[in-house]
Design an enzyme around this catalytic site. Sequence first.
Site, short mmCIF file in Angstrom:
data_model
loop_
_atom_site.label_atom_id
_atom_site.label_comp_id
_atom_site.label_asym_id
_atom_site.label_seq_id
_atom_site.Cartn_x
_atom_site.Cartn_y
_atom_site.Cartn_z
N ARG A 35 13.35 -1.14 2.77
CA ARG A 35 13.41 -2.60 2.92
C ARG A 35 14.76 -3.07 3.48
NH1 ARG A 35 10.25 -4.06 -2.68
NH2 ARG A 35 8.17 -4.02 -1.75
N LYS A 199 -12.08 -2.53 -5.76
CA LYS A 199 -12.91 -3.63 -6.24
C LYS A 199 -13.32 -4.65 -5.20
CE LYS A 199 -11.37 -3.51 -10.98
NZ LYS A 199 -10.65 -4.20 -12.03
N GLY A 355 -0.97 -1.69 0.32
CA GLY A 355 -0.24 -0.51 -0.15
C GLY A 355 -0.90 0.82 0.13
N GLY A 378 1.05 -8.28 -0.95
CA GLY A 378 0.39 -9.51 -1.41
C GLY A 378 0.40 -10.59 -0.36
P1 AMP Z 1 -7.29 -1.41 -4.22
O1 AMP Z 1 -6.02 -1.54 -4.99
O2 AMP Z 1 -8.37 -2.32 -4.65
O3 AMP Z 1 -7.07 -1.43 -2.71
O4 AMP Z 1 -7.86 0.04 -4.58
C1 AMP Z 1 -7.20 1.22 -4.27
C2 AMP Z 1 -7.73 2.31 -5.15
O5 AMP Z 1 -9.13 2.43 -4.97
C3 AMP Z 1 -7.17 3.68 -4.87
O6 AMP Z 1 -6.37 4.06 -5.94
C4 AMP Z 1 -8.41 4.56 -4.76
O7 AMP Z 1 -8.29 5.78 -5.47
C5 AMP Z 1 -9.49 3.72 -5.35
N1 AMP Z 1 -10.82 4.09 -4.86
C6 AMP Z 1 -11.21 4.22 -3.59
N2 AMP Z 1 -12.49 4.63 -3.52
C7 AMP Z 1 -12.93 4.77 -4.79
C8 AMP Z 1 -14.16 5.18 -5.37
N3 AMP Z 1 -15.21 5.53 -4.61
N4 AMP Z 1 -14.25 5.21 -6.71
C9 AMP Z 1 -13.20 4.86 -7.48
N5 AMP Z 1 -12.01 4.47 -6.99
C10 AMP Z 1 -11.86 4.42 -5.66
#
Ligand code: AMP
Length: 397
Positions: A35, A199, A355, A378
């Site tokens: 940074r 999610k 990230g 964010g």
């Molecule tokens: P996010 O912070 O919502 O972008 O989610 C990132 C996280 O989603 C990472 O740590 C991944 O390991 C997880 N992820 C990706 N695909 C899957 C999956 N099929 N099942 C469970 N976790 C997942």
Amino acid sequence: MKTAANYDFNGKRALIRVDFNVPLNSEFQITDPTRINAAMPTINKIIADGGSVVLMSHLGRPKEGPEDKFSMKHLIPYLKEVTGKEVKFGEDCIGEEAFELSANLQPGEILLLNNLRFYKEETKGNEEFAQKLAKHGDVYVNDAFGTAHRAHASTTIVAQYFAEGEKMFGLLLGKEIEAMDKVLKESKRPFTAILGGAKVSGKIQIIENLLEKADNIIIGGGMMFSFVKALGGKIGNSLVEDDYLELARMTMKKAADKNINIYIPVDAIEADAFDNNANRKEVAADAIDDNWMGLDIGAKSMADIEEILMESETILWNGPMGVFEMENFAAGTRFVAETVAKATANGAFSLIGGGDSVAAINKYELKDKVSYVSTGGGAMLEYIEGKELPGIKAIRG
Ligand code: AMP
């Protein structure tokens, strides 16, 4: 755009909001200076013009007033090293001594103010505090994208105490905005967004906003299973948000009405445990076995995604396609990273943000093979959700 690139800082004291929120080890040494390095082009430009620099930032999350472990003084040795200059220090960012130092700053000199968050007024966006900060400079430069979505005193409110021509974006923030606008406001068609991660709930606003802009929306990662279930598929123990199934259905309907292609992977790598060494099988995405879970996308989906990406002129990628932290479930994410790089070599403009996708691009050493890798997690997400970021509005109007 009003950026430091087209301003002559000769004889001016520039008050720069930087993002120096760097990780420190137990000996207060910087473990990752990315940074600080990212702010150097702006600092160097101002000094080369014959200006002087007042740096302000937050560091960590101090609770109540000054705490030694969050003092900006820990950054001084590194700053001296990268600038090759003495670095003056304002122990209290709005103290008498700091004002005396900034008032007497000579061209080429650097003053670092102490942690802005030692004052709770910073995050509250307090006007009096912002007005005091403004006294440190003749011009205001915001180069901190990571906090551009916060209406804090130093990121937003302070701008109101500078005249129109005396507030601008730094070179880093200017480039971020330019890259995001290229994707969201001036995208060349076809525009494809690839969204992954855990999610749906975290990404639904982005999807909504992209329904107004994209031609293709590729859904991957854990969130794809909410869509698969919404379509009536069998997802075993895969990640799912049952509260979002109706919304997923509505989103797909809206997309169809607008002639937007929402691509849901057709196959997956299923596992019998959430473990790198679990048993694995490639199956149809809507036929996950009972007690198994989908942790990555399969080969047919990768081929489909490749076809879409290679025809795209603009690409936005946010979120991994699978549990890429585990080597055995990283293939889909790696494939997308490599294909985005290939599409970029083919002439597409690609923006990577968030990230985990940034981590993937770095892990596969593709940083220089995509058009832009965003630094603001964010802030970037809020921008692609279609929100107006207060730190950007304060300058751009
Ligand atoms: P996010 O912070 O919502 O972008 O989610 C990132 C996280 O989603 C990472 O740590 C991944 O390991 C997880 N992820 C990706 N695909 C899957 C999956 N099929 N099942 C469970 N976790 C997942």
